[in-house]
Design an enzyme around this catalytic site. Structure first.
Site, PDB file in Angstrom:
ATOM      1  N   TYR A 170      -4.930   7.987   0.529  1.00  0.00           N
ATOM      2  CA  TYR A 170      -6.255   7.368   0.443  1.00  0.00           C
ATOM      3  C   TYR A 170      -6.210   6.232  -0.566  1.00  0.00           C
ATOM      4  O   TYR A 170      -5.677   6.399  -1.669  1.00  0.00           O
ATOM      5  CB  TYR A 170      -7.286   8.413   0.011  1.00  0.00           C
ATOM      6  N   ASP A 229      -0.337   2.911  -5.599  1.00  0.00           N
ATOM      7  CA  ASP A 229      -1.728   3.235  -5.888  1.00  0.00           C
ATOM      8  C   ASP A 229      -1.707   4.425  -6.837  1.00  0.00           C
ATOM      9  O   ASP A 229      -1.559   5.572  -6.418  1.00  0.00           O
ATOM     10  CB  ASP A 229      -2.458   3.563  -4.587  1.00  0.00           C
ATOM     11  N   LYS A 275     -10.149   5.786 -11.876  1.00  0.00           N
ATOM     12  CA  LYS A 275     -10.368   7.125 -12.425  1.00  0.00           C
ATOM     13  C   LYS A 275     -10.097   7.215 -13.949  1.00  0.00           C
ATOM     14  O   LYS A 275     -10.942   6.813 -14.722  1.00  0.00           O
ATOM     15  CB  LYS A 275      -9.586   8.147 -11.610  1.00  0.00           C
TER      16      LYS A 275
HETATM   17  C1  LIG Z   1     -10.091   7.793  -5.678  1.00  0.00           C
HETATM   18  C2  LIG Z   1      -9.003   6.980  -5.141  1.00  0.00           C
HETATM   19  C3  LIG Z   1      -9.196   5.649  -4.749  1.00  0.00           C
HETATM   20  C4  LIG Z   1     -10.544   5.009  -4.700  1.00  0.00           C
HETATM   21  O1  LIG Z   1     -11.121   4.876  -5.957  1.00  0.00           O
HETATM   22  P1  LIG Z   1     -12.710   4.767  -6.074  1.00  0.00           P
HETATM   23  O2  LIG Z   1     -12.933   4.561  -7.536  1.00  0.00           O
HETATM   24  O3  LIG Z   1     -13.264   6.031  -5.534  1.00  0.00           O
HETATM   25  O4  LIG Z   1     -13.118   3.584  -5.273  1.00  0.00           O
HETATM   26  C5  LIG Z   1      -8.101   4.917  -4.365  1.00  0.00           C
HETATM   27  N1  LIG Z   1      -6.860   5.452  -4.360  1.00  0.00           N
HETATM   28  C6  LIG Z   1      -6.645   6.721  -4.734  1.00  0.00           C
HETATM   29  C7  LIG Z   1      -5.248   7.253  -4.749  1.00  0.00           C
HETATM   30  C8  LIG Z   1      -7.703   7.533  -5.104  1.00  0.00           C
HETATM   31  O5  LIG Z   1      -7.460   8.802  -5.416  1.00  0.00           O
END
Ligand SMILES: *Cc1c(COP(=O)(O)O)cnc(C)c1O
Length: 434
Positions: A143, A238, A266
């Site tokens: 994601y 990511d 985060k």
């Molecule tokens: C949570 C998440 C996102 C998106 O971040 P948001 O602050 O919710 O937009 C992108 N990549 C990873 C791996 C995530 O866990």
């Protein structure tokens, strides 16, 4: 037990789509009414009905040292008194960038944004601008936020390009996203062979936490790096979840692999809305205003968020022992859950990287999206609700990782284990009846 949460959920649904501002919160994956929270301190959440829970979500990561950690609260309060936003540069932005550069390998330049979604979207645009190519590769089950390019699933049959996984994403966008299977290096090589010279970027969660927790196989990340280097493709990690969590320098440090661009979110904002992306000078210099790739944000580098992030990351930088402690606590929980499930003959697999823990109800290894989707979701639901009733808040989906915080004490862990033992016994009884 949940009367007030139920009332609030009804009220919320009148004004907010599905009653929530982000879908996983609606409990669709586990059923029942989402718990509305009122406050939290350390590892303990208090909901709107006054019930308390031991927290294993930690706002999906940021609460690495627990909720309302005093230095973060103090930093936010102090910053707020001096104004909540300028829309102009401030010194704290430099301080945070300097600190992150010390912690994370290979970050020559870093740009602050407001969410992990924004960080990933922007990293992709920069990679496209830098390479002059359109296509990207992502992995099934990873994601990267809700940007159009990421809401793509693998095409069926002979199609090598993807199809939108959400209405509203155009076919045009979908054709530029190719999908690979996590931990499958050969599949990745095949995509590169089929699309020679067309691939701008490969984006990956180096430690996926959005299909449970799945560790990279030995050499997988190194293999991706090698392929990307030989194809002049930008390798994007990511690290929105794994950054500052699996090690102070994230997965790059833990596995000793360096990406070309890295996305954060985060933890970086300690619970305030922040994201960031950064990497090699040569690539980052295409970003506006140095270069032609446009990317901007009125609230980017927001002083409250920067001060909160600085307070948390400073502690993580100065006190590396935190990571050993987190590791120990998570291993302890993993070992006990394993013993309990084994004792009650409940098929299970657990994956752990640092303080990320995936619990899967299956007797097979979980190494990619395909194996994660074959786990028993009904059993997870039963486990989730059993734990919730006993005061343990797990992620409300079988496809999410647990995130432990260092505010967890041995007593919290013991209580969690005791609750799991009761729930597993109930589950085992039901299984034997069926
Ligand atoms: C949570 C998440 C996102 C998106 O971040 P948001 O602050 O919710 O937009 C992108 N990549 C990873 C791996 C995530 O866990």
């Amino acid at each position: 037990m949940f009367e007030r949460s139920e009332d609030l959920f009804k009220r919320a649904q009148k004004f907010i789509p599905g009653g929530v501002n982000s879908p996983v919160r609606a409990f669709k994956a586990v059923g029942g009414t989402p718990v509305f929270f009122e406050k939290a301190k350390g590892a303990i959440l208090t909901d709107a009905d006054g019930n308390e829970y031991i927290d294993y979500v930690g706002s999906w990561g940021p609460m690495l040292l627990g909720h309302a950690w005093p230095p973060v609260i103090e930093a936010v309060q102090k910053a707020a008194e001096k104004s909540t936003s300028f829309g102009a540069p401030t010194e704290v932005e430099i301080e945070l960038a300097e600190l992150i550069q010390k912690m994370v390998p290979g970050l020559d330049k870093i740009r602050m944004v407001n969410s992990g979604t924004e960080a990933c979207m922007s990293a992709i645009r920069v990679a496209r601008g830098y390479t002059g190519r359109d296509k990207i590769i992502k992995f099934e089950g990873c994601y990267h936020g809700h940007g159009d390019s990421f809401l793509i699933k693998a095409g069926s049959g002979a199609l090598t390009f993807g199809t939108p996984s959400s209405p509203g994403v155009t076919k045009g966008t979908a054709k530029d996203t190719l999908t690979a299977s996590y931990n499958d290096l050969e599949g990745v090589q095949q995509l590169f062979d089929e699309h020679k010279g067309e691939i701008a970027a490969l984006i990956i969660e180096p430690v996926p936490g959005n299909m449970g927790c799945i560790p990279p196989a030995d050499g997988f990340l190194q293999g991706l790096k090698k392929i990307c280097a030989s194809e002049d493709t930008v390798l994007i990690f990511d690290e929105v979840m794994s950054g500052f969590r699996v090690a102070p320098g994230g997965a790059q440090e833990l596995y000793n692999v360096q990406a070309d661009l890295v996305a954060f979110g985060k933890i970086i904002g300690a619970g305030l809305p922040v994201g960031a992306y950064g990497g090699k000078e040569e690539i980052m210099k295409v970003v506006s205003p140095t270069g032609p790739v446009y990317q901007a944000g009125t609230l980017s580098g927001n002083p409250l968020a920067m001060h909160a992030g600085l307070a948390l990351l400073s502690e993580l930088h100065n006190n590396r022992a935190i990571y050993g402690e987190l590791d120990q606590k998570t291993t302890h929980l993993e070992e006990w859950l394993h013993r309990i499930f084994k004792h009650h003959e409940i098929p299970h697999t657990m994956n752990r990287v640092g303080s990320m823990l995936g619990i899967f109800f299956t007797d097979k290894p979980v190494t990619d999206f395909n194996s994660a989707s074959q786990t028993d979701v009904e059993m997870f639901k039963e486990f989730f609700h059993g734990m919730l009733k006993r005061g343990v808040y797990l992620p409300p989906s079988a496809y999410e990782s647990l995130f432990l915080s260092n505010a967890l004490t041995q007593e919290h862990l013991d209580q969690t284990v005791a609750a799991a033992d009761e729930v597993a016994e109930v589950m085992a009884e039901r299984m034997n009846k069926n």
